[in-house]
Write a protein that holds these residues in place. Structure first.
Motif, PDB file in Angstrom:
ATOM      1  N   GLN A 245     -33.199   6.967  21.624  1.00  0.00           N
ATOM      2  CA  GLN A 245     -34.590   7.351  21.406  1.00  0.00           C
ATOM      3  C   GLN A 245     -35.445   6.995  22.626  1.00  0.00           C
ATOM      4  OE1 GLN A 245     -35.648   5.449  17.620  1.00  0.00           O
ATOM      5  NE2 GLN A 245     -35.590   7.449  16.632  1.00  0.00           N
ATOM      6  N   ALA A 246     -36.504   7.789  22.833  1.00  0.00           N
ATOM      7  CA  ALA A 246     -37.405   7.578  23.963  1.00  0.00           C
ATOM      8  C   ALA A 246     -38.829   7.383  23.460  1.00  0.00           C
ATOM      9  CB  ALA A 246     -37.336   8.753  24.922  1.00  0.00           C
ATOM     10  N   LEU A 247     -39.612   6.612  24.216  1.00  0.00           N
ATOM     11  CA  LEU A 247     -40.988   6.304  23.843  1.00  0.00           C
ATOM     12  C   LEU A 247     -41.819   6.205  25.111  1.00  0.00           C
ATOM     13  CD1 LEU A 247     -42.945   5.421  21.509  1.00  0.00           C
ATOM     14  CD2 LEU A 247     -42.332   3.058  22.092  1.00  0.00           C
ATOM     15  N   VAL A 248     -42.971   6.877  25.122  1.00  0.00           N
ATOM     16  CA  VAL A 248     -43.893   6.782  26.250  1.00  0.00           C
ATOM     17  C   VAL A 248     -44.772   5.550  26.061  1.00  0.00           C
ATOM     18  CG1 VAL A 248     -45.770   7.892  27.507  1.00  0.00           C
ATOM     19  CG2 VAL A 248     -43.887   9.271  26.603  1.00  0.00           C
ATOM     20  N   LEU A 249     -44.884   4.728  27.105  1.00  0.00           N
ATOM     21  CA  LEU A 249     -45.713   3.530  27.035  1.00  0.00           C
ATOM     22  C   LEU A 249     -47.184   3.893  26.878  1.00  0.00           C
ATOM     23  CD1 LEU A 249     -44.570   0.942  29.751  1.00  0.00           C
ATOM     24  CD2 LEU A 249     -44.637   0.627  27.284  1.00  0.00           C
ATOM     25  N   PRO A 250     -47.914   3.191  26.013  1.00  0.00           N
ATOM     26  CA  PRO A 250     -49.361   3.404  25.930  1.00  0.00           C
ATOM     27  C   PRO A 250     -50.043   2.899  27.198  1.00  0.00           C
ATOM     28  CG  PRO A 250     -48.725   1.545  24.578  1.00  0.00           C
ATOM     29  CD  PRO A 250     -47.450   2.153  25.074  1.00  0.00           C
ATOM     30  N   GLN A 251     -51.214   3.437  27.480  1.00  0.00           N
ATOM     31  CA  GLN A 251     -51.941   3.051  28.680  1.00  0.00           C
ATOM     32  C   GLN A 251     -52.695   1.740  28.461  1.00  0.00           C
ATOM     33  OE1 GLN A 251     -50.317   5.233  31.031  1.00  0.00           O
ATOM     34  NE2 GLN A 251     -52.243   4.606  31.979  1.00  0.00           N
ATOM     35  N   ALA A 252     -52.771   0.949  29.530  1.00  0.00           N
ATOM     36  CA  ALA A 252     -53.574  -0.269  29.581  1.00  0.00           C
ATOM     37  C   ALA A 252     -53.655  -0.679  31.040  1.00  0.00           C
ATOM     38  CB  ALA A 252     -52.948  -1.387  28.743  1.00  0.00           C
ATOM     39  N   GLN A 253     -54.663  -1.480  31.379  1.00  0.00           N
ATOM     40  CA  GLN A 253     -54.784  -1.949  32.760  1.00  0.00           C
ATOM     41  C   GLN A 253     -53.539  -2.720  33.175  1.00  0.00           C
ATOM     42  OE1 GLN A 253     -58.473  -4.203  32.935  1.00  0.00           O
ATOM     43  NE2 GLN A 253     -59.629  -2.415  33.590  1.00  0.00           N
ATOM     44  N   GLU A 254     -53.041  -3.556  32.281  1.00  0.00           N
ATOM     45  CA  GLU A 254     -51.797  -4.295  32.511  1.00  0.00           C
ATOM     46  C   GLU A 254     -50.948  -4.178  31.258  1.00  0.00           C
ATOM     47  OE1 GLU A 254     -52.428  -8.298  33.795  1.00  0.00           O
ATOM     48  OE2 GLU A 254     -53.914  -7.737  35.320  1.00  0.00           O
TER      49      GLU A 254
ATOM     50  N   PRO B 136     -49.201   6.427  34.627  1.00  0.00           N
ATOM     51  CA  PRO B 136     -49.111   7.070  33.309  1.00  0.00           C
ATOM     52  C   PRO B 136     -47.743   7.699  33.071  1.00  0.00           C
ATOM     53  CG  PRO B 136     -50.306   8.475  34.825  1.00  0.00           C
ATOM     54  CD  PRO B 136     -50.044   7.199  35.571  1.00  0.00           C
ATOM     55  N   GLY B 137     -47.440   7.908  31.796  1.00  0.00           N
ATOM     56  CA  GLY B 137     -46.251   8.668  31.434  1.00  0.00           C
ATOM     57  C   GLY B 137     -44.935   7.943  31.590  1.00  0.00           C
ATOM     58  N   ILE B 138     -44.941   6.620  31.609  1.00  0.00           N
ATOM     59  CA  ILE B 138     -43.693   5.859  31.733  1.00  0.00           C
ATOM     60  C   ILE B 138     -42.897   5.979  30.436  1.00  0.00           C
ATOM     61  CG2 ILE B 138     -42.692   3.560  32.044  1.00  0.00           C
ATOM     62  CD1 ILE B 138     -45.181   2.900  33.721  1.00  0.00           C
ATOM     63  N   VAL B 139     -41.626   6.313  30.549  1.00  0.00           N
ATOM     64  CA  VAL B 139     -40.776   6.544  29.383  1.00  0.00           C
ATOM     65  C   VAL B 139     -39.752   5.418  29.265  1.00  0.00           C
ATOM     66  CG1 VAL B 139     -39.132   8.091  28.265  1.00  0.00           C
ATOM     67  CG2 VAL B 139     -41.086   9.039  29.531  1.00  0.00           C
ATOM     68  N   LEU B 140     -39.681   4.826  28.083  1.00  0.00           N
ATOM     69  CA  LEU B 140     -38.636   3.849  27.759  1.00  0.00           C
ATOM     70  C   LEU B 140     -37.554   4.547  26.957  1.00  0.00           C
ATOM     71  CD1 LEU B 140     -40.907   0.952  26.432  1.00  0.00           C
ATOM     72  CD2 LEU B 140     -40.010   1.201  28.752  1.00  0.00           C
ATOM     73  N   THR B 141     -36.312   4.282  27.280  1.00  0.00           N
ATOM     74  CA  THR B 141     -35.179   4.845  26.538  1.00  0.00           C
ATOM     75  C   THR B 141     -34.310   3.713  26.021  1.00  0.00           C
ATOM     76  OG1 THR B 141     -35.163   6.820  27.950  1.00  0.00           O
ATOM     77  CG2 THR B 141     -33.201   6.407  26.621  1.00  0.00           C
ATOM     78  N   ALA B 142     -34.007   3.719  24.737  1.00  0.00           N
ATOM     79  CA  ALA B 142     -33.191   2.662  24.128  1.00  0.00           C
ATOM     80  C   ALA B 142     -31.724   2.894  24.439  1.00  0.00           C
ATOM     81  CB  ALA B 142     -33.412   2.631  22.624  1.00  0.00           C
ATOM     82  N   LEU B 143     -31.056   1.876  24.960  1.00  0.00           N
ATOM     83  CA  LEU B 143     -29.620   1.940  25.251  1.00  0.00           C
ATOM     84  C   LEU B 143     -28.792   1.529  24.034  1.00  0.00           C
ATOM     85  CD1 LEU B 143     -29.704   0.320  28.801  1.00  0.00           C
ATOM     86  CD2 LEU B 143     -29.676   2.760  28.215  1.00  0.00           C
ATOM     87  N   ALA B 144     -29.436   0.898  23.077  1.00  0.00           N
ATOM     88  CA  ALA B 144     -28.805   0.466  21.816  1.00  0.00           C
ATOM     89  C   ALA B 144     -29.938   0.322  20.812  1.00  0.00           C
ATOM     90  CB  ALA B 144     -28.084  -0.863  22.011  1.00  0.00           C
ATOM     91  N   GLU B 145     -29.608   0.045  19.572  1.00  0.00           N
ATOM     92  CA  GLU B 145     -30.668  -0.243  18.623  1.00  0.00           C
ATOM     93  C   GLU B 145     -31.489  -1.413  19.153  1.00  0.00           C
ATOM     94  OE1 GLU B 145     -31.414  -1.469  13.924  1.00  0.00           O
ATOM     95  OE2 GLU B 145     -29.371  -1.139  14.672  1.00  0.00           O
ATOM     96  N   SER B 146     -32.807  -1.231  19.258  1.00  0.00           N
ATOM     97  CA  SER B 146     -33.645  -2.205  19.959  1.00  0.00           C
ATOM     98  C   SER B 146     -34.916  -2.508  19.186  1.00  0.00           C
ATOM     99  CB  SER B 146     -34.028  -1.664  21.352  1.00  0.00           C
ATOM    100  OG  SER B 146     -32.881  -1.439  22.149  1.00  0.00           O
ATOM    101  N   ARG B 147     -35.298  -3.761  19.242  1.00  0.00           N
ATOM    102  CA  ARG B 147     -36.597  -4.210  18.724  1.00  0.00           C
ATOM    103  C   ARG B 147     -37.383  -4.721  19.925  1.00  0.00           C
ATOM    104  NH1 ARG B 147     -36.551  -8.078  13.719  1.00  0.00           N
ATOM    105  NH2 ARG B 147     -37.290  -6.295  12.548  1.00  0.00           N
ATOM    106  N   ILE B 148     -38.559  -4.144  20.160  1.00  0.00           N
ATOM    107  CA  ILE B 148     -39.312  -4.478  21.364  1.00  0.00           C
ATOM    108  C   ILE B 148     -40.756  -4.821  21.018  1.00  0.00           C
ATOM    109  CG2 ILE B 148     -37.832  -2.970  22.744  1.00  0.00           C
ATOM    110  CD1 ILE B 148     -40.219  -1.004  22.932  1.00  0.00           C
TER     111      ILE B 148
END
Length: 304
Positions: free
Chosen positions: A202-211, A240-252
């Motif tokens: 699964q993939a998820l786009v990071l929400p925006q924030a200053q940090e 903007p638009g950074i995508v995280l992809t899970a390599l295994a079942e993940s809790r983040i």
């Protein structure tokens, strides 16, 4: 929670391959007396991510009968603590009179302001049998204008924390606003705290924030060509638009928010002013902080 950190941690962070990843911080094991935690913030290279100045991952730990969390009264100033459990239970007491069971899914926000004392223990019914504990504890630096506000405690049951599914990924927006959802938890500065449970692929786009940063409590992620291992934190740029992809079942956990002015940290004290920390140390040594009703027979001495 009581900590012992008044020196920079070893410089063991690494730069990363993805241009959007500024730093990857491996966690360090810290013995808190009877159990250990994985500490991520603060480090030599990165003291804060937005207002977040402290990040501990507790457990998962299995306590045998007769053992458990038993953190005696200790003080804080000029910060707010956030306690969140995946599993188990903690009994919180503080000097403003709060007595609150912290259970999985709840958000507990303790605002130290000009000064608070609290303890973290487990009920006898819990410690009488073997039991598990797993969770996160984080500290927020209060904005300079709010550092000396009156201490307070806010409890938000799990049912009050909003959830949303984005591209199949189940998210809980713990603090701040993200993915079109706003948390009811009180904030003092722009603050981001989101928990996500991702399945492999699964993939998820990071929400925006200053940090912003992402901690992997379980599993593993990729961001571009950067691997973020279990129990590590990646600090990202504002791209903007950074995508995280899970390599295994993940809790983040995704944390971040607005950039804050520099803070000093010494034992359990955080402040924008060194002289304020010196005063807090003297006040605790002389026991000038308010006591906890019903839990005032012992305390953690000031480390010398």
């Amino acid at each position: 929670m009581n900590i012992e950190t008044n020196r920079d941690e070893p410089d063991d962070e690494s730069s990363a391959g993805c241009d959007a990843v500024e730093l990857v911080i491996p966690s360090r094991d810290k013995d808190l007396g009877g159990f250990s935690v994985r500490r991520v913030l603060p480090t030599a290279k990165r003291k804060m991510v937005g207002p977040w100045i402290f990040f501990d991952h507790m457990g998962p730990v299995r306590f045998p009968a007769g053992q458990g969390i038993n953190v005696r009264p200790h003080p804080h100033i000029n910060l707010a603590t956030v306690t969140y459990l995946f599993e188990g239970e903690i009994l919180h007491r503080d000097s403003v009179g709060s007595v609150q069971l912290i259970r999985p899914g709840d958000i507990n926000l303790m605002v130290a302001g000009r000064g608070i004392v609290h303890s973290e223990r487990e009920r006898p019914e819990v410690t009488a049998v073997a039991h598990n504990l797993h969770g996160l504890q984080l500290w927020l630096a209060l904005p300079e204008a709010d550092e000396e506000i009156n201490p307070a405690f806010y409890h938000y049951p799990a049912a009050d924390i909003p959830s949303v599914t984005v591209e199949g990924v189940l998210l809980r927006v713990m603090m701040g606003e993200a993915y079109g959802v706003t948390s009811p938890v009180k904030t003092f500065a722009q603050t981001l705290y989101v928990e996500a449970h991702m399945q492999a692929g699964q993939a998820l786009v990071l929400p925006q924030a200053q940090e912003r940063a992402v901690y992997v409590a379980q599993g593993g992620l990729k961001a571009g060509d950067t691997h973020i291992a279990e129990h590590a934190m990646a600090v990202f740029s504002a791209e903007p638009g950074i995508v995280l992809t899970a390599l295994a079942e993940s809790r983040i956990a995704i944390i971040g928010g607005q950039t804050m002015s520099a803070r000093f940290i010494d034992w359990n004290f955080v402040s924008s002013r060194k002289d304020r920390i010196a005063q807090a140390r003297a006040d605790w040594k002389e026991q000038r902080f308010a006591a906890i009703p019903g839990d005032d027979l012992e305390f953690i001495p000031l480390p010398e």
